[in-house]
Each structure stands twice: as C-alpha cells, then as structure tokens.
Scaffold this active site. Structure first.
Site, mmCIF file in Angstrom:
data_model
loop_
_atom_site.group_PDB
_atom_site.id
_atom_site.type_symbol
_atom_site.label_atom_id
_atom_site.label_comp_id
_atom_site.label_asym_id
_atom_site.label_seq_id
_atom_site.Cartn_x
_atom_site.Cartn_y
_atom_site.Cartn_z
ATOM 1 N N HIS A 220 -0.729 -8.606 3.275
ATOM 2 C CA HIS A 220 -2.050 -9.094 2.808
ATOM 3 C C HIS A 220 -3.001 -7.966 2.437
ATOM 4 O O HIS A 220 -3.999 -8.198 1.772
ATOM 5 C CB HIS A 220 -2.681 -10.076 3.819
ATOM 6 N N ASP B 191 4.990 4.265 10.591
ATOM 7 C CA ASP B 191 3.573 4.220 10.210
ATOM 8 C C ASP B 191 3.142 5.602 9.722
ATOM 9 O O ASP B 191 3.926 6.567 9.765
ATOM 10 C CB ASP B 191 2.699 3.757 11.403
ATOM 11 N N GLY C 66 5.988 8.104 8.221
ATOM 12 C CA GLY C 66 6.198 7.956 6.782
ATOM 13 C C GLY C 66 5.071 7.201 6.105
ATOM 14 O O GLY C 66 4.162 6.687 6.756
ATOM 15 N N ASP C 67 5.179 7.180 4.780
ATOM 16 C CA ASP C 67 4.214 6.472 3.935
ATOM 17 C C ASP C 67 5.013 5.458 3.136
ATOM 18 O O ASP C 67 5.896 5.840 2.365
ATOM 19 C CB ASP C 67 3.542 7.504 3.022
ATOM 20 N N PHE C 68 4.748 4.173 3.328
ATOM 21 C CA PHE C 68 5.634 3.184 2.699
ATOM 22 C C PHE C 68 5.468 3.089 1.191
ATOM 23 O O PHE C 68 6.228 2.390 0.538
ATOM 24 C CB PHE C 68 5.629 1.820 3.390
#
Ligand SMILES: C[S@@+](CC[C@H](N)C(=O)[O-])C[C@H]1O[C@@H](n2cnc3c(N)ncnc32)[C@H](O)[C@@H]1O
Length: 351
Positions: free
Chosen positions: A260, A214, A240-242
């Site tokens: 969503h 996250d 992290g940053d997806f």
C-alpha cells in the site's frame, strides 16, 4: 420575514433531519476524543496507572507533571470515553488499556498511538490540501521518500518501528495461527520493521527459521528485538533495498503493509520480485487492512488509503480481489484471501 418561516410546521424531511445530526456531529468532533486519547498515550497516563494506580486526581496530575487547570477534566474525559475507570475518586486503567497501553507490557500497542500523536495527527490536518494536490503532506512534502525523510532521525526511526510492531502485534499472532507453517521451513518478512511478525511465527513454530529483509538502518533494531525474544539463533537480518536488490529466497515471503506504500508499477514490481525469489510451492503472504470488494464497509481500509495519500507520493490501499488479480498476473497459480484480525486480512499466493 425570517421570523414567519420559523413558525411554519416542520415537514417530514425537516423532522427527520432534526432528529438525525447526532451521528454527524459525533463524527465531526471525533478529533476531540482522538486527540485526548493520543495525548494520554503520549503522556504515559496508562503506564503510570499500571505501575502506581489507583491514584487520585492530584497524585496522577503530579506524576504526569500536568498544570492543575484541566487535569481533572482530562482524566474524567478519559473515564467518559471508556479508557479509564474511577471509583471513590481514584483512577485506574480499564482491562483493555492496562493490557494494551502500559509501556511495560509486551502487549503494548501504544507505539502506534504515540506516532499518531507526534506525527500523523498534525499531517492529517492537511488532508484537504492533499485531496486537492494529490501530494503527500508529511515530512516528505517537499519531495523524496517517507523512509529517507524519517530514517535520518534516530528517535523518529525508533518511534516508527515501534509503531509498526504496535500495528502488527495482534496480526502477527493471528498469522502464526492461521497458515500451514508445518509445510514450510523458512520465512522472510520483506520490509518487516523490527521483526514482530517472524518473531511470533518462530515462537509458535519451533522448526521455522528466517528473518527480516529491510533497509540497512533497521538492522540494529531487528537484532535487538529478535535477541530479546530469544530467537537470535533462528532469525537474522537481511539487509537490502527492495527497489535496488533482488529479494532473498525463502519458502514463505511476507509483505505486511508494504504494497500500500507504493504506486501500481511499484506494487507489480514488488510482487514480481517475490515470485522470482520463491521456490515452486512457496508462498507469498500479503497482509493489509484490505478494503472490502464493494468498497463500502471497511472504513478503516479506506481511511488507511487516505493515510497513504498523506504519507506517500503514489501509495494506495486495495481490495482482496485487486490483490489476488495482481498475484495471478504475476504467475501465482493459486491465491486465496483470509481474515486475520480486526481490519487486517491476508492474501496468499502459492507459486
Ligand atoms: C509500513 S512499514 C511495514 C512494517 C511491517 N511489515 C508491518 O506490517 O508492521 C514499511 C516497511 O518497509 C521498509 N522499507 C521501505 N522501503 C524499503 C526498501 N526500499 N527496501 C526494503 N525495505 C523497505 C521500511 O523500513 C518499513 O519497515
């Protein structure tokens, strides 16, 4: 003359209409009951009664620091709505509100209601504007991401993450029970918030290790949540940053209420990243309040999609058939859908 038409006998259509408005009005005024329950959760009515109840109206009013004018109406409305019981003038929780709305219990789901009370209730007031403009109606109304907007304020961040645990607590237990975990060793929950889901899986399956991937601001909350569940040696935080980073590798990756939030291109990009990070035989589990394939039965899933209009620039909810199609297009050889709990179902893709 108007008076003359009033005297005409009613047609069959008029009679049907005359006997039918109850359901319409009940739905139209649903916000009265909703707002009453949300205020009760925010004020801690159920927590107070769990620790000190049963209480008469005056003692409960004093403990909650409410004005005398409407306290009794408020408590009795909660009785009429099935959220409290009253016997000989003393109020107590129902079995359900005692289990799920007492902040002191691990089964508490009121974090979600508290967030709805403080944030969503007001934002939904602008649904009409959102439907006209297609623009979000929340803290990110002036542009930017929801997460950038709410994660700068520690109290809002904490409230949001607790709300996520509230949404996913039951689903987490269902997921721990309804997937062949014995075939896998590691699981990472992508966008896993505090870590409610991997915690339940690890508690139920002592061989499982893994954690939560996250944004950096979420790390301290994951560490505290995982440690308090006694799982600090088996679950950890993956920062992290997806959008910017590849996903960490594990036998099973989970995306719960993630896809969503994003538009179609972003959804595909996230599914592709999961596929790339999984080993052969690994699984992606997507869980969501999936809309039924006919798009007519799961009102919760459809309203959740409207909630994505309120909350995000391009997010929308989808059916199980939609999701299985995207997973197959990303390369997953086998996909299936399974109900978890309430409105939530999962789609599983096996690489
Ligand atoms: C709607 S919440 C879902 C939480 C949890 N999976 C559940 O179902 O309860 C979305 C999660 O995605 C995380 N998230 C948002 N943007 C992200 C990003 N760019 N990289 C990693 N995580 C992100 C948020 O911090 C949050 O925990």
């Amino acid at each position: 003359m108007a008076g003359m038409s009033d005297a005409r006998p009613m047609s069959a259509t008029d009679q049907r209409a005359a006997t039918a408005p109850d359901a319409i009005l009940q739905l139209g005024f649903g916000f009265w009951g909703s707002r009453t329950l949300l205020s009760a959760a925010e004020l801690g009515v159920f927590t107070e009664l769990a620790s000190a109840g049963p209480l008469d109206a005056e003692s409960l009013r004093e403990r909650l620091d409410l004005h005398p004018r409407s306290a009794r109406d408020f408590f009795d409305a909660l009785v009429a709505l099935g959220m409290l019981e009253r016997e000989d003038g003393a109020y107590r929780n129902t079995d359900e509100t005692d289990l799920f709305l007492d902040r002191a219990k691990p089964t508490y789901v009121g974090g979600l209601l508290e967030m709805a009370s403080r944030r969503l209730y007001g934002h939904w007031n602008n649904l009409t504007e959102g439907l006209r403009t297609g623009q979000p109606q929340n803290e990110a109304k002036e542009g930017g991401s929801l997460f950038d907007a709410i994660y700068t304020d520690p109290a809002t961040l904490s409230g949001f993450l607790k709300a996520m645990s509230g949404v996913s607590a039951g689903v987490a237990r269902a997921l721990a029970a309804s997937f062949p975990w014995e075939r896998h060793q590691t699981v990472i929950d992508v966008g896993g918030a505090e870590g409610c889901v991997p915690v339940q899986i690890a508690l139920a399956h002592p061989h499982i290790n893994g954690g939560v991937f996250d944004l950096p601001q979420v790390g301290p909350f994951v560490e505290e949540y995982v440690t308090s569940a006694g799982l600090g040696d088996r679950l950890r935080f993956y920062e992290g940053d997806f959008f910017a980073d590849p996903l960490p590798s594990a036998d099973v990756l989970i995306m719960g209420h993630i896809l969503h939030d994003w538009d179609m291109d972003e959804k595909r990009m996230l599914v592709d990243k999961a596929y790339a990070a999984l080993p052969g035989g690994g699984a992606l589990i997507v869980y969501e309040a999936l809309i039924d394939d006919e798009r007519r039965a799961n009102a919760h899933g459809l309203l959740m999609s409207l909630n994505m209009l309120i909350e995000t620039p391009g997010g929308f909810d989808y059916t199980g058939a939609d999701c299985q199609k995207w997973l197959r297009e990303a390369g997953f050889g086998e996909t299936y859908q399974q109900h978890l709990l309430g409105p939530d179902s999962m789609v599983v893709g096996i690489k």
